[in-house]
Design a protein around this motif. Structure first.
Motif, PDB file in Angstrom:
ATOM      1  N   ALA A  99       0.833  -1.204   0.000  1.00  0.00           N
ATOM      2  CA  ALA A  99       0.000   0.000   0.000  1.00  0.00           C
ATOM      3  C   ALA A  99       0.866   1.252   0.000  1.00  0.00           C
ATOM      4  N   LEU A 100       1.925   1.242   0.791  1.00  0.00           N
ATOM      5  CA  LEU A 100       2.834   2.388   0.838  1.00  0.00           C
ATOM      6  C   LEU A 100       3.567   2.550  -0.488  1.00  0.00           C
ATOM      7  N   ASP A 101       3.985   1.425  -1.081  1.00  0.00           N
ATOM      8  CA  ASP A 101       4.662   1.476  -2.382  1.00  0.00           C
ATOM      9  C   ASP A 101       3.738   2.048  -3.447  1.00  0.00           C
ATOM     10  N   LEU A 102       2.466   1.633  -3.419  1.00  0.00           N
ATOM     11  CA  LEU A 102       1.507   2.132  -4.407  1.00  0.00           C
ATOM     12  C   LEU A 102       1.330   3.637  -4.260  1.00  0.00           C
ATOM     13  N   ALA A 103       1.213   4.110  -3.039  1.00  0.00           N
ATOM     14  CA  ALA A 103       1.039   5.546  -2.811  1.00  0.00           C
ATOM     15  C   ALA A 103       2.246   6.327  -3.324  1.00  0.00           C
ATOM     16  N   GLU A 104       3.449   5.801  -3.090  1.00  0.00           N
ATOM     17  CA  GLU A 104       4.658   6.495  -3.560  1.00  0.00           C
ATOM     18  C   GLU A 104       4.712   6.516  -5.081  1.00  0.00           C
ATOM     19  N   LEU A 105       4.387   5.387  -5.712  1.00  0.00           N
ATOM     20  CA  LEU A 105       4.425   5.330  -7.173  1.00  0.00           C
ATOM     21  C   LEU A 105       3.348   6.216  -7.785  1.00  0.00           C
ATOM     22  N   GLU A 106       2.168   6.248  -7.183  1.00  0.00           N
ATOM     23  CA  GLU A 106       1.100   7.119  -7.684  1.00  0.00           C
ATOM     24  C   GLU A 106       1.524   8.581  -7.615  1.00  0.00           C
ATOM     25  N   THR A 218      -8.285  -9.583 -13.859  1.00  0.00           N
ATOM     26  CA  THR A 218      -8.013  -8.907 -12.601  1.00  0.00           C
ATOM     27  C   THR A 218      -7.849  -7.405 -12.845  1.00  0.00           C
ATOM     28  N   PRO A 219      -8.261  -6.578 -11.888  1.00  0.00           N
ATOM     29  CA  PRO A 219      -8.084  -5.133 -12.035  1.00  0.00           C
ATOM     30  C   PRO A 219      -6.598  -4.781 -12.137  1.00  0.00           C
ATOM     31  N   PRO A 228       9.085   5.972 -20.565  1.00  0.00           N
ATOM     32  CA  PRO A 228       8.244   4.787 -20.754  1.00  0.00           C
ATOM     33  C   PRO A 228       8.823   3.501 -20.188  1.00  0.00           C
ATOM     34  N   GLU A 229      10.128   3.334 -20.294  1.00  0.00           N
ATOM     35  CA  GLU A 229      10.751   2.100 -19.799  1.00  0.00           C
ATOM     36  C   GLU A 229      10.609   1.933 -18.287  1.00  0.00           C
ATOM     37  N   LEU A 230      10.317   3.016 -17.582  1.00  0.00           N
ATOM     38  CA  LEU A 230      10.230   2.963 -16.128  1.00  0.00           C
ATOM     39  C   LEU A 230       8.796   2.974 -15.621  1.00  0.00           C
ATOM     40  N   SER A 231       7.836   2.767 -16.517  1.00  0.00           N
ATOM     41  CA  SER A 231       6.440   2.665 -16.104  1.00  0.00           C
ATOM     42  C   SER A 231       6.248   1.380 -15.306  1.00  0.00           C
ATOM     43  N   THR A 232       5.136   1.318 -14.566  1.00  0.00           N
ATOM     44  CA  THR A 232       4.857   0.163 -13.715  1.00  0.00           C
ATOM     45  C   THR A 232       3.400  -0.240 -13.860  1.00  0.00           C
ATOM     46  N   VAL A 233       3.143  -1.542 -13.879  1.00  0.00           N
ATOM     47  CA  VAL A 233       1.780  -2.061 -13.857  1.00  0.00           C
ATOM     48  C   VAL A 233       1.524  -2.623 -12.467  1.00  0.00           C
ATOM     49  N   TYR A 234       0.433  -2.175 -11.857  1.00  0.00           N
ATOM     50  CA  TYR A 234       0.022  -2.687 -10.552  1.00  0.00           C
ATOM     51  C   TYR A 234      -1.192  -3.581 -10.776  1.00  0.00           C
ATOM     52  N   VAL A 235      -1.032  -4.870 -10.506  1.00  0.00           N
ATOM     53  CA  VAL A 235      -2.114  -5.845 -10.714  1.00  0.00           C
ATOM     54  C   VAL A 235      -2.670  -6.229  -9.357  1.00  0.00           C
ATOM     55  N   GLU A 236      -3.952  -5.964  -9.160  1.00  0.00           N
ATOM     56  CA  GLU A 236      -4.575  -6.207  -7.868  1.00  0.00           C
ATOM     57  C   GLU A 236      -4.954  -7.670  -7.689  1.00  0.00           C
ATOM     58  N   HIS A 237      -4.744  -8.158  -6.494  1.00  0.00           N
ATOM     59  CA  HIS A 237      -5.110  -9.525  -6.135  1.00  0.00           C
ATOM     60  C   HIS A 237      -5.468  -9.534  -4.657  1.00  0.00           C
ATOM     61  N   PRO A 238      -6.535 -10.241  -4.260  1.00  0.00           N
ATOM     62  CA  PRO A 238      -6.953 -10.222  -2.855  1.00  0.00           C
ATOM     63  C   PRO A 238      -5.912 -10.784  -1.890  1.00  0.00           C
ATOM     64  N   VAL A 239      -5.034 -11.655  -2.361  1.00  0.00           N
ATOM     65  CA  VAL A 239      -4.022 -12.249  -1.486  1.00  0.00           C
ATOM     66  C   VAL A 239      -2.725 -11.457  -1.538  1.00  0.00           C
ATOM     67  N   SER A 240      -2.219 -11.228  -2.752  1.00  0.00           N
ATOM     68  CA  SER A 240      -0.938 -10.535  -2.892  1.00  0.00           C
ATOM     69  C   SER A 240      -0.875  -9.811  -4.236  1.00  0.00           C
ATOM     70  N   SER A 241      -1.119  -8.511  -4.215  1.00  0.00           N
ATOM     71  CA  SER A 241      -1.021  -7.717  -5.438  1.00  0.00           C
ATOM     72  C   SER A 241       0.442  -7.627  -5.859  1.00  0.00           C
ATOM     73  N   VAL A 242       0.677  -7.383  -7.163  1.00  0.00           N
ATOM     74  CA  VAL A 242       2.051  -7.375  -7.663  1.00  0.00           C
ATOM     75  C   VAL A 242       2.327  -6.130  -8.495  1.00  0.00           C
ATOM     76  N   PHE A 243       3.598  -5.760  -8.559  1.00  0.00           N
ATOM     77  CA  PHE A 243       4.075  -4.680  -9.407  1.00  0.00           C
ATOM     78  C   PHE A 243       4.897  -5.306 -10.532  1.00  0.00           C
ATOM     79  N   LEU A 244       4.604  -4.907 -11.765  1.00  0.00           N
ATOM     80  CA  LEU A 244       5.297  -5.453 -12.925  1.00  0.00           C
ATOM     81  C   LEU A 244       5.992  -4.324 -13.677  1.00  0.00           C
ATOM     82  N   GLY A 245       7.232  -4.589 -14.098  1.00  0.00           N
ATOM     83  CA  GLY A 245       7.964  -3.550 -14.814  1.00  0.00           C
ATOM     84  C   GLY A 245       8.724  -4.046 -16.023  1.00  0.00           C
ATOM     85  N   ASP A 246       8.638  -5.344 -16.321  1.00  0.00           N
ATOM     86  CA  ASP A 246       9.307  -5.869 -17.504  1.00  0.00           C
ATOM     87  C   ASP A 246       8.643  -5.324 -18.762  1.00  0.00           C
TER      88      ASP A 246
END
Length: 293
Positions: A99-106, A218-219, A228-246
């Motif tokens: 949650a803290l990581d998401l807030a910082e990235l946003e 999934t949302p 652009p190369e440093l963009s991030t995808v945040y994929v929500e999951h009820p157990v463990s959401s993930v950040f993707l950057g590849d």
């Protein structure tokens, strides 16, 4: 300086990007470190985000790797200079690291693109709507509910700051009975109000939209970077959401978002801004949903 026990997403991403550049150059960690006066162990800690890297050493590594993209190098330097201390730091005892990581990235994103099919996106939720959701999730008492709602409302500061947001919301999200009808009515009306902001674009995806089975189930949120190369995808999951950057993942979700946007209704817009009063659009669906509540 001690090693970080729990690097933030930004710190891990910086290390991952440096590792990818090194591997693309064909240099070993030992060979690369020699160009910046860093030992192999130090290089390993940098590439896992467990320790910081001074800007001059980062630039030395980028030069050794043959990285000629000035925007990318500057973007990496910006990531290395960031302290990570923002308003979200006050919530480290009540919120998990993601949650803290998401807030910082946003807060640092150049733009936001999101798809939600069950809930109204967090950045567009009213206080009543989010409190009802948290109550349904049964957090640890009313104090926790207030803290979670406060945190989510503070995340919405990015809209006040003028960061562009493009949200695609499935019709189902506005029909779910997670909240009372009066709360949903005010939430829907809030969507119309927020959509008046020049930097906000909201599209509804109706049940009858022409989409295929490859559409993400999934949302997700794409946090666009100025690089652009440093963009991030945040994929929500009820157990463990993930950040993707590849790059592969970024391309995949970019394509999915474009497809969803093309399949969704034209964005919510005031009548004076609509192309046609007869063409189906998101505002018409909004009005229908309000009528049925």
């Amino acid at each position: 300086m001690g090693l970080r026990a729990n690097p933030t997403q930004r710190q891990r991403r910086l290390g991952e990007e440096l590792r990818k550049l090194r591997e693309a150059s064909g240099l070993s960690a030992t060979e690369a470190g020699a160009h910046a006066g860093l030992g192999r162990a130090h290089m390993s800690h940098i590439e896992t985000g467990r320790t910081a890297i001074p800007e001059e050493k980062l630039r030395a590594l980028a030069k050794a790797y043959g990285c000629t993209s000035h925007p990318l190098v500057e973007g990496l330097c910006e990531m290395s200079r960031a302290t990570g201390r923002g308003w979200w730091s006050a919530y480290k005892d009540s919120h998990n690291a993601r949650a803290l990581d998401l807030a910082e990235l946003e807060a640092g994103a150049a733009a936001h693109r999101s798809f939600q099919w069950m809930y109204v996106p967090g950045l567009l939720q009213t206080a009543d709507y989010m409190r009802c959701l948290f109550e349904g999730g049964q957090p640890d008492g009313p104090g926790a509910i207030a803290k979670y709602a406060e945190f989510r409302q503070r995340r919405q500061q990015v809209l006040t700051d003028g960061q562009p947001l493009h949200a695609i919301v499935h019709e189902a999200a506005l029909l779910m009975k997670f909240v009372p009808d009066d709360v949903m009515r005010r939430q829907i009306e809030h969507l119309v109000k927020v959509a008046e902001l020049p930097h906000v674009r909201i599209q509804l995806l109706p049940f009858k939209a022409d989409i295929n089975s490859a559409t993400p189930g999934t949302p997700f949120t794409i946090l666009d970077s100025r690089v652009p190369e440093l963009s991030t995808v945040y994929v929500e999951h009820p157990v463990s959401s993930v950040f993707l950057g590849d790059r592969e993942h970024l391309d995949q979700y970019d394509s999915a978002f474009e497809h969803l946007s093309a399949a969704a209704l034209p964005p919510i817009a005031l009548r004076g801004e609509r192309e046609s009063h007869t063409k189906r659009d998101s505002l018409q669906l909004i009005q229908h949903l309000l009528y049925t509540l």
